[in-house]
Design an enzyme around this catalytic site. Structure first.
Site, PDB file in Angstrom:
ATOM      1  N   LYS A  24      31.399  63.225  23.933  1.00  0.00           N
ATOM      2  CA  LYS A  24      31.615  63.083  22.491  1.00  0.00           C
ATOM      3  C   LYS A  24      31.654  61.612  22.092  1.00  0.00           C
ATOM      4  O   LYS A  24      30.952  61.178  21.165  1.00  0.00           O
ATOM      5  CB  LYS A  24      32.932  63.759  22.084  1.00  0.00           C
ATOM      6  CG  LYS A  24      33.396  63.423  20.669  1.00  0.00           C
ATOM      7  CD  LYS A  24      34.817  63.896  20.428  1.00  0.00           C
ATOM      8  CE  LYS A  24      35.359  63.402  19.102  1.00  0.00           C
ATOM      9  NZ  LYS A  24      34.651  63.973  17.942  1.00  0.00           N
ATOM     10  N   SER A  58      39.040  69.698   3.397  1.00  0.00           N
ATOM     11  CA  SER A  58      39.330  68.449   4.096  1.00  0.00           C
ATOM     12  C   SER A  58      38.520  67.296   3.518  1.00  0.00           C
ATOM     13  O   SER A  58      37.413  67.480   3.015  1.00  0.00           O
ATOM     14  CB  SER A  58      39.020  68.591   5.587  1.00  0.00           C
ATOM     15  OG  SER A  58      37.658  68.897   5.790  1.00  0.00           O
ATOM     16  N   ASP A  65      43.826  69.849  12.809  1.00  0.00           N
ATOM     17  CA  ASP A  65      42.784  70.860  12.934  1.00  0.00           C
ATOM     18  C   ASP A  65      43.226  72.058  12.102  1.00  0.00           C
ATOM     19  O   ASP A  65      44.425  72.338  11.990  1.00  0.00           O
ATOM     20  CB  ASP A  65      42.622  71.263  14.408  1.00  0.00           C
ATOM     21  CG  ASP A  65      41.644  72.407  14.597  1.00  0.00           C
ATOM     22  OD1 ASP A  65      40.432  72.142  14.620  1.00  0.00           O
ATOM     23  OD2 ASP A  65      42.100  73.561  14.711  1.00  0.00           O
ATOM     24  N   ARG A  73      31.098  67.546  18.107  1.00  0.00           N
ATOM     25  CA  ARG A  73      32.262  68.187  17.492  1.00  0.00           C
ATOM     26  C   ARG A  73      32.969  69.089  18.509  1.00  0.00           C
ATOM     27  O   ARG A  73      32.370  70.004  19.060  1.00  0.00           O
ATOM     28  CB  ARG A  73      31.819  69.002  16.282  1.00  0.00           C
ATOM     29  CG  ARG A  73      32.855  69.954  15.709  1.00  0.00           C
ATOM     30  CD  ARG A  73      33.935  69.241  14.950  1.00  0.00           C
ATOM     31  NE  ARG A  73      34.755  70.200  14.231  1.00  0.00           N
ATOM     32  CZ  ARG A  73      36.044  70.042  13.984  1.00  0.00           C
ATOM     33  NH1 ARG A  73      36.653  68.947  14.378  1.00  0.00           N
ATOM     34  NH2 ARG A  73      36.724  70.944  13.320  1.00  0.00           N
ATOM     35  N   ASP A 125      41.129  80.363   4.158  1.00  0.00           N
ATOM     36  CA  ASP A 125      39.813  80.242   4.810  1.00  0.00           C
ATOM     37  C   ASP A 125      39.607  81.331   5.858  1.00  0.00           C
ATOM     38  O   ASP A 125      40.462  81.541   6.713  1.00  0.00           O
ATOM     39  CB  ASP A 125      39.688  78.885   5.513  1.00  0.00           C
ATOM     40  CG  ASP A 125      39.474  77.742   4.531  1.00  0.00           C
ATOM     41  OD1 ASP A 125      39.079  78.014   3.403  1.00  0.00           O
ATOM     42  OD2 ASP A 125      39.694  76.580   4.930  1.00  0.00           O
ATOM     43  N   CYS A 160      31.543  79.931   6.661  1.00  0.00           N
ATOM     44  CA  CYS A 160      30.463  78.980   6.912  1.00  0.00           C
ATOM     45  C   CYS A 160      29.723  79.253   8.213  1.00  0.00           C
ATOM     46  O   CYS A 160      30.262  79.868   9.135  1.00  0.00           O
ATOM     47  CB  CYS A 160      30.995  77.542   6.927  1.00  0.00           C
ATOM     48  SG  CYS A 160      32.320  77.247   8.125  1.00  0.00           S
ATOM     49  N   HIS A 198      28.901  93.537   2.068  1.00  0.00           N
ATOM     50  CA  HIS A 198      29.775  94.561   1.471  1.00  0.00           C
ATOM     51  C   HIS A 198      31.202  94.436   1.987  1.00  0.00           C
ATOM     52  O   HIS A 198      32.155  94.696   1.242  1.00  0.00           O
ATOM     53  CB  HIS A 198      29.198  95.956   1.728  1.00  0.00           C
ATOM     54  CG  HIS A 198      27.895  96.185   1.027  1.00  0.00           C
ATOM     55  ND1 HIS A 198      27.799  96.325  -0.347  1.00  0.00           N
ATOM     56  CD2 HIS A 198      26.625  96.254   1.507  1.00  0.00           C
ATOM     57  CE1 HIS A 198      26.531  96.500  -0.688  1.00  0.00           C
ATOM     58  NE2 HIS A 198      25.797  96.444   0.418  1.00  0.00           N
ATOM     59  N   HIS A 233      27.174  68.529   7.335  1.00  0.00           N
ATOM     60  CA  HIS A 233      27.062  68.142   8.741  1.00  0.00           C
ATOM     61  C   HIS A 233      25.928  67.154   8.982  1.00  0.00           C
ATOM     62  O   HIS A 233      25.660  66.796  10.132  1.00  0.00           O
ATOM     63  CB  HIS A 233      26.891  69.380   9.619  1.00  0.00           C
ATOM     64  CG  HIS A 233      28.148  70.177   9.731  1.00  0.00           C
ATOM     65  ND1 HIS A 233      29.315  69.667  10.252  1.00  0.00           N
ATOM     66  CD2 HIS A 233      28.437  71.451   9.367  1.00  0.00           C
ATOM     67  CE1 HIS A 233      30.258  70.586  10.205  1.00  0.00           C
ATOM     68  NE2 HIS A 233      29.758  71.669   9.682  1.00  0.00           N
ATOM     69  N   CYS A 256      30.827  72.946   3.322  1.00  0.00           N
ATOM     70  CA  CYS A 256      32.003  73.037   4.191  1.00  0.00           C
ATOM     71  C   CYS A 256      32.907  71.835   3.925  1.00  0.00           C
ATOM     72  O   CYS A 256      32.646  71.045   3.016  1.00  0.00           O
ATOM     73  CB  CYS A 256      31.545  73.093   5.653  1.00  0.00           C
ATOM     74  SG  CYS A 256      32.775  73.751   6.787  1.00  0.00           S
TER      75      CYS A 256
END
Length: 815
Positions: free
Chosen positions: A69, A490, A546, A572, A656, A700, A709, A752, A784
């Site tokens: 990362k 956020s 988070d 991520r 959410d 998302c 539905h 993103h 998002c």
């Protein structure tokens, strides 16, 4: 950078003579670990006599301390170069291979490492690059590769969606009848050679052709009904080139990942699968072939098709989630073939019940024959945390219940040794004690919570008023304009903000200083939104690490790791909480912060909560009771929080459910039950609020059209939902006649990607939405949350979003 191949620069050139290795896994105790880490047996031919046959489907690539990362983000920011990134990557790969070799694993995978995503790697291998990225031919370099993944200043990224029912995201291939393909990335061969240079013989892993094609989508301008399987004859020649290169490099095995086989495939799709592997049979001569399936049972017809393939040496099945697979094998398994039995859970962090698994393996051996069972993981260990040895803060009892990827490697080897007749009695005894401790621990069960959940099942928990009447009552109170603007929750998490939270957690700053620092951040975010002209505000979530961990830290029945990171996409990573016991809410979790933020503005300020289904699906969940029981426990806790927020004067509350679609079972026969309890859990959270309290939810990066539905049945007042990165796929469901009467905000830009869309582009998206949605229910928002973006990007993008909303709003007034 455009001329540099993705992997062709020698990955060994800049490495130190002694490669750093990952910390050895402390499976149950240090003394027991060294007893299990026996030297790797020498190979003689393809098989060992009564060998300890063990296999790992795949392994986490991010590193025990998220080394990949940080290397990726440093590279993207221009702080480091290609060589630096490749050195970190090579060190990680080599350490992983060495760890598996030292543990005694026989079939070690290669090409499961990725700089971003394994599906994107396959797209690069096939040269299936969309034309907008300007690539023509040659080896695909980092510039094109990362542009496909992240977009750039000129073009948007490719779509990203969930990998089956996991929280991992893959980059969706874009294909059509005119796609031109070529062998454009030699990564699979290069990594095999890299391992071989270390003296480690590996099994190269490729995404199988059926899985690749059926997870692709029609490119822009291609008819949506285009049959992906019509491209099978175009991609197989490239696979064959890869086989030739691997054989030349000395490969003796190859693994095809075909998880698509656990889905409900039709006769034509199964025939295409059979034809593809039959067509490749001659090219695969000289290679032992493993086809790995995972995440669920393989349906009977798919099992029959799969096991009839003559070119396959071994078949891999998930015996953790595939509970009916054993019955299929009892009904017949091809003579002389190997069964790769995935009995060690690759998707959770609980220690394997070694005795129970050994019984399963012994029953399988009775069916398929001695030396024909290979002990394996249920799927790639990509979906679990890396190494328990790095968790110094977990208490001893809880730690004895757990196994991360490094420990699961040891479990696989221990089971393989036991199956071959060399049982480690001390390790099995320690494992049995851990299992017993977990079953009897008083911290696991709360009788009052169990009673509350039993009572919950007796009602469907619907709000008493229809959504249309509620929206009218809410509009009178909120007085919002047409096409109201908002964000998802956020705002950017800066380095300073993370430092403040770290210092507070380490008790280096006082409660008063921490609250003041967060208050200053709130004021900045509120002021920015007011200056931009956003209608319904958020506080930016500066106090949160988070969206799941923040709530889990305040609920009973949860535990938290220091380094239990799991890759979600690219760089991520998430750190899922561990749900080990019954869940309760000891006290209010967000009311203090939401009330503080609301006092800073006259605009409505959303109270921000994570829903019970998302908390469940984004956690490592206890496996000793049904998932829906745990979800209802969380729902009752969130219900208490919703009602406390309402009492505190918060009139808009967002709950959410980003992961609701993600948890949908892969088989249609199981989906109705899941959707019933998942939707019910959401309704529990807000069933008793007043009509004037507006309940939002957010979803998302999944395909929502097939559950629309159920989304309607959630009965939220407003839903914001990802739309732009998936090329507005969501809108098609409304074009097909589905009527949505609640408020809805399909995302107008992809958060993103660093790319900033113009106001005109966003206005065009809004007008497309108005073609299928009533202006009275349409909201304008990003796809998002903005946590991963920079403030400079956020300001420009939101400014354009608000300008676009005002432009379209003025046009509506004129008309």
């Amino acid at each position: 950078m455009g001329q540099l191949a993705l992997q062709r620069v020698s990955p060994l050139a800049s490495l130190p003579r002694r490669l750093p290795s990952l910390p050895l896994p402390s499976s149950y105790s240090p003394s027991l670990l060294f007893a299990t880490a026996s030297p790797r047996p020498r190979r003689h031919g393809f098989f060992l006599a009564r060998a300890m046959s063990s296999h790992i489907v795949g392994y986490p690539r991010i590193g025990p301390k998220r080394e990949l990362k940080f290397a990726l983000e440093s590279f993207w920011e221009g702080k480091t170069g290609v060589g630096d990134l490749q050195t970190v990557a090579a060190n990680l790969r080599n350490s992983i291979w060495k760890h598996m070799a030292d543990a005694g694993i026989k079939y070690i995978p290669s090409n499961t490492f990725s700089y971003y995503d394994q599906m994107l790697d396959t797209t690069a291998m096939l040269g299936a690059v969309p034309s907008r990225y300007g690539w023509k031919n040659g080896e695909i370099g980092f510039d094109v590769y990362f542009s496909m993944a992240r977009g750039n200043d000129s073009v948007p990224a490719m779509e990203m969606t969930k990998w089956f029912d996991t929280n991992y995201h893959y980059i969706v291939p874009e294909l059509g009848p005119d796609v031109e393909l070529s062998y454009a990335s030699h990564k699979a061969v290069d990594e095999f050679k890299e391992a071989k240079a270390l003296g480690i013989d590996t099994v190269p892993v490729l995404i199988g052709p059926l899985t690749y094609l059926l997870l692709s989508k029609p490119a822009k301008g291609v008819d949506k009904s285009f049959c992906m399987l019509s491209l099978i004859d175009k991609i197989l020649p490239i696979y064959k080139e890869v086989f030739d290169d691997l054989k030349s490099a000395g490969a003796r095995w190859i693994q095809f990942d075909e998880p698509i086989l656990v889905m409900d495939l039709d006769t034509n799709q199964l025939q295409a699968f059979s034809d593809a592997y039959s067509h490749m049979e001659s090219s695969l001569a000289g290679l032992n072939v493993l086809i790995a399936t995972y995440f669920a049972d393989v349906p009977a017809e798919a099992y029959k098709t799969l096991t009839s393939l003559k070119c396959v040496t071994g078949f891999g099945f998930d015996f953790v989630r595939g509970l009916e697979t054993l019955d299929l094998i009892k009904g017949g398994f091809p003579r002389g073939k190997l069964l790769f039995a995935g009995v060690v859970d690759g998707r959770n962090i609980w220690a394997n019940d070694l005795s129970a698994s050994l019984k399963t393996l012994q029953s399988l051996e009775e069916i398929v024959g001695k030396d024909k069972v290979v002990v394996s993981t249920s799927c790639s260990l990509l979906h679990t945390a890396v190494d328990l040895v790095n968790e110094v803060k977990l208490d001893k009892e809880l730690k004895s219940w757990l196994a991360f990827a490094a420990q699961k490697v040891v479990e696989v080897n221990a089971l393989a040794k036991s199956l071959s007749g060399v049982k480690d009695e001390a390790l099995f005894s320690a494992n049995s004690m851990g299992q017993a401790s977990r079953r009897s621990s008083p911290r696991v069960t709360n009788a009052a919570v169990q009673q509350d959940v039993a009572a919950v099942k007796k009602s469907d928990h619907r709000r008493s008023t229809e959504v249309s009447a509620r929206l009218q009552a809410q509009q009178k109170k909120l007085n919002l304009p047409a096409l109201p603007t908002t964000t998802i929750g956020s705002f950017p998490q800066t380095a300073d903000l993370r430092r403040i939270r770290r210092e507070f957690k380490a008790k280096k700053i006082s409660d008063i200083d921490y609250v003041q620092a967060i208050k200053v951040e709130f004021e900045k975010v509120v002021k920015l939104q007011e200056e931009l002209g956003i209608d319904v505000l958020v506080h930016g979530e500066a106090e949160r690490n988070d969206m799941v961990e923040y709530f889990g830290e305040q609920l009973s029945g949860f535990a938290f790791t220091s380094n239990g990171w799991v890759q979600s996409y690219g760089s991520r990573c998430v750190k899922p909480p561990i749900i080990y016991g019954d869940v309760t809410r000891p006290k209010a979790m967000t009311v203090f912060w939401s009330s503080m933020a609301q006092k800073m503005t006259q605009h409505p300020m959303k109270g921000m909560l994570t829903g019970p289904v998302t908390i469940l699906n984004w956690s490592f969940v206890r496996n000793d009771q049904p998932r829906h029981e745990t979800c209802f426990q969380i729902a009752l806790a969130i219900k208490d929080e919703v009602e406390d927020l309402e009492k505190a004067g918060i009139t808009v509350i967002q709950i959410d459910e980003a992961a609701l679609r993600e948890g949908l079972p892969l088989r249609r026969s199981e989906q109705e039950f899941y959707l019933d309890w998942a939707v019910h859990a959401f309704r529990i959270t807000n069933c008793d609020v007043q009509d004037t309290t507006q309940i939002h939810t957010h979803m998302c990066y999944s395909n929502f059209n097939d559950i629309i539905h159920s989304i309607i049945n959630m009965d939220a007042d407003v839903i914001t939902i990802e739309n732009s990165r998936s090329d507005e796929k969501l809108l098609s469901v409304f074009q097909e006649g589905v009527k949505y009467c609640a408020g809805i905000g399909p995302g107008v830009y992809d958060i993103h990607s660093p790319r900033i869309p113009s106001a005109e582009e966003i206005a065009e998206r809004i007008n497309k939405m108005l073609a299928v949605l009533d202006s009275k229910v349409l909201w304008v928002n990003p796809d998002c949350g903005l946590k991963t973006r920079k403030y400079s990007e956020v300001k420009s993008a939101l400014s354009n979003m608000v300008a676009a909303a005002k432009l379209v709003r003025s046009e509506l007034i004129k008309s």
